[in-house]
Design an enzyme around this catalytic site. Sequence first.
Site, mmCIF file in Angstrom:
data_model
loop_
_atom_site.group_PDB
_atom_site.id
_atom_site.type_symbol
_atom_site.label_atom_id
_atom_site.label_comp_id
_atom_site.label_asym_id
_atom_site.label_seq_id
_atom_site.Cartn_x
_atom_site.Cartn_y
_atom_site.Cartn_z
ATOM 1 N N GLY A 12 47.521 75.787 41.477
ATOM 2 C CA GLY A 12 46.779 76.228 42.610
ATOM 3 C C GLY A 12 45.532 76.072 42.348
ATOM 4 C CB SER A 13 43.371 73.287 40.323
ATOM 5 O OG SER A 13 44.067 72.318 40.575
ATOM 6 C CG ASN A 14 44.355 70.335 44.732
ATOM 7 O OD1 ASN A 14 43.268 69.746 44.802
ATOM 8 N ND2 ASN A 14 45.389 69.741 43.848
ATOM 9 C CG LEU A 86 55.852 70.031 43.228
ATOM 10 C CD1 LEU A 86 56.131 70.331 41.764
ATOM 11 C CD2 LEU A 86 55.186 68.585 43.388
ATOM 12 C CB ILE A 89 57.118 69.981 55.307
ATOM 13 C CG1 ILE A 89 56.124 70.324 54.142
ATOM 14 C CG2 ILE A 89 57.016 70.354 56.734
ATOM 15 C CD1 ILE A 89 55.898 71.796 54.163
ATOM 16 C CG ASN A 103 50.529 65.975 50.638
ATOM 17 O OD1 ASN A 103 50.631 67.293 49.989
ATOM 18 N ND2 ASN A 103 51.066 65.099 50.327
ATOM 19 C CG HIS A 105 49.898 61.179 46.696
ATOM 20 N ND1 HIS A 105 51.352 61.916 46.413
ATOM 21 C CD2 HIS A 105 49.878 60.059 46.328
ATOM 22 C CE1 HIS A 105 51.990 60.948 45.371
ATOM 23 N NE2 HIS A 105 51.040 59.873 45.382
ATOM 24 C CG ASP A 146 53.459 61.174 49.355
ATOM 25 O OD1 ASP A 146 54.031 60.983 48.148
ATOM 26 O OD2 ASP A 146 53.161 62.263 49.795
ATOM 27 C CD GLU A 175 44.643 65.653 42.991
ATOM 28 O OE1 GLU A 175 45.321 66.805 43.733
ATOM 29 O OE2 GLU A 175 45.038 65.352 42.083
HETATM 30 C C1 GRF Z 1 48.385 68.034 40.699
HETATM 31 O O1 GRF Z 1 49.233 67.145 40.146
HETATM 32 C C2 GRF Z 1 47.741 67.622 41.895
HETATM 33 O O2 GRF Z 1 47.366 66.118 41.369
HETATM 34 C C3 GRF Z 1 48.727 67.411 42.794
HETATM 35 O O3 GRF Z 1 49.427 68.677 42.699
HETATM 36 C C4 GRF Z 1 49.455 69.043 41.104
HETATM 37 C C5 GRF Z 1 49.056 70.493 40.954
HETATM 38 O O4 GRF Z 1 47.965 70.660 41.612
HETATM 39 N N1 GRF Z 1 48.033 67.417 44.094
HETATM 40 P P1 GRF Z 1 47.274 72.407 41.718
HETATM 41 O O5 GRF Z 1 46.507 72.431 40.693
HETATM 42 O O6 GRF Z 1 48.550 73.354 41.777
HETATM 43 O O7 GRF Z 1 46.498 72.287 43.159
#
Ligand code: GRF
Length: 205
Positions: A12-14, A86, A89, A103, A105, A146, A175
């Site tokens: 969940g960093s994004n 992952l 949809i 999305n 990628h 994608d 990202e």
């Molecule tokens: C990472 O590989 C990122 O490049 C892709 O999703 C994966 C996990 O990202 N978009 P996140 O930290 O769960 O957002």
Amino acid sequence: MTDIAVFVSGGGSNMQALLDTIEDGKIKGRVRLVLSSTDKAYALQRAHAAGIKTLVLPKELKERERVTLEALRENGISLCVLAGYLGIISPEVVREYENRIINIHPSLIPSFCGKGYYGHFVHEAVLEYGAKVSGCTTHFVAQGIDTGPIIMQRAVYVKQEDTPQTLADRILEQEHIILPESVRLFCEGAIEVNGRKVIIKERKE
Ligand code: GRF
């Protein structure tokens, strides 16, 4: 104010980068709901810490589609953001949210994308191929994996000594920039889609 749902599967960093940008008052939107393909996603902890409603989606595809559509409609969602999601949809959701699902990628689409290209598999393939430049892409979700119109891209040079992890880490930094920026532009109404082409209409003051 755009009501947003974020779909997650991992750390969940994004999503966190998006929440932080919203917190800074830079985005005319709010995350109303976080949907996860698994109950093990650390992203769910991040959502709970931010006081955001969460929903773990069923594995069975028809049930997942029904639950997803019901949750999006009930929460008045206008924009879906797939942040490390992952799952699949369903075509029905893609139709209902045409050009309203963003999305992220971790490669420069149309390279190293599509079925089987996710997470570390992307970066392994980039290094295996000997590519000199990789990066990340935000795009609208269309039918297929994608394949939708590209919103933003950032290039990242591949270093001789890179491992999949070191490359992934540098791309993830980018990202965390283009995903919130793509959402900001959408919420400003600054994105126009014309076939495959995305036109950014923002005036530079
Ligand atoms: C990472 O590989 C990122 O490049 C892709 O999703 C994966 C996990 O990202 N978009 P996140 O930290 O769960 O957002």
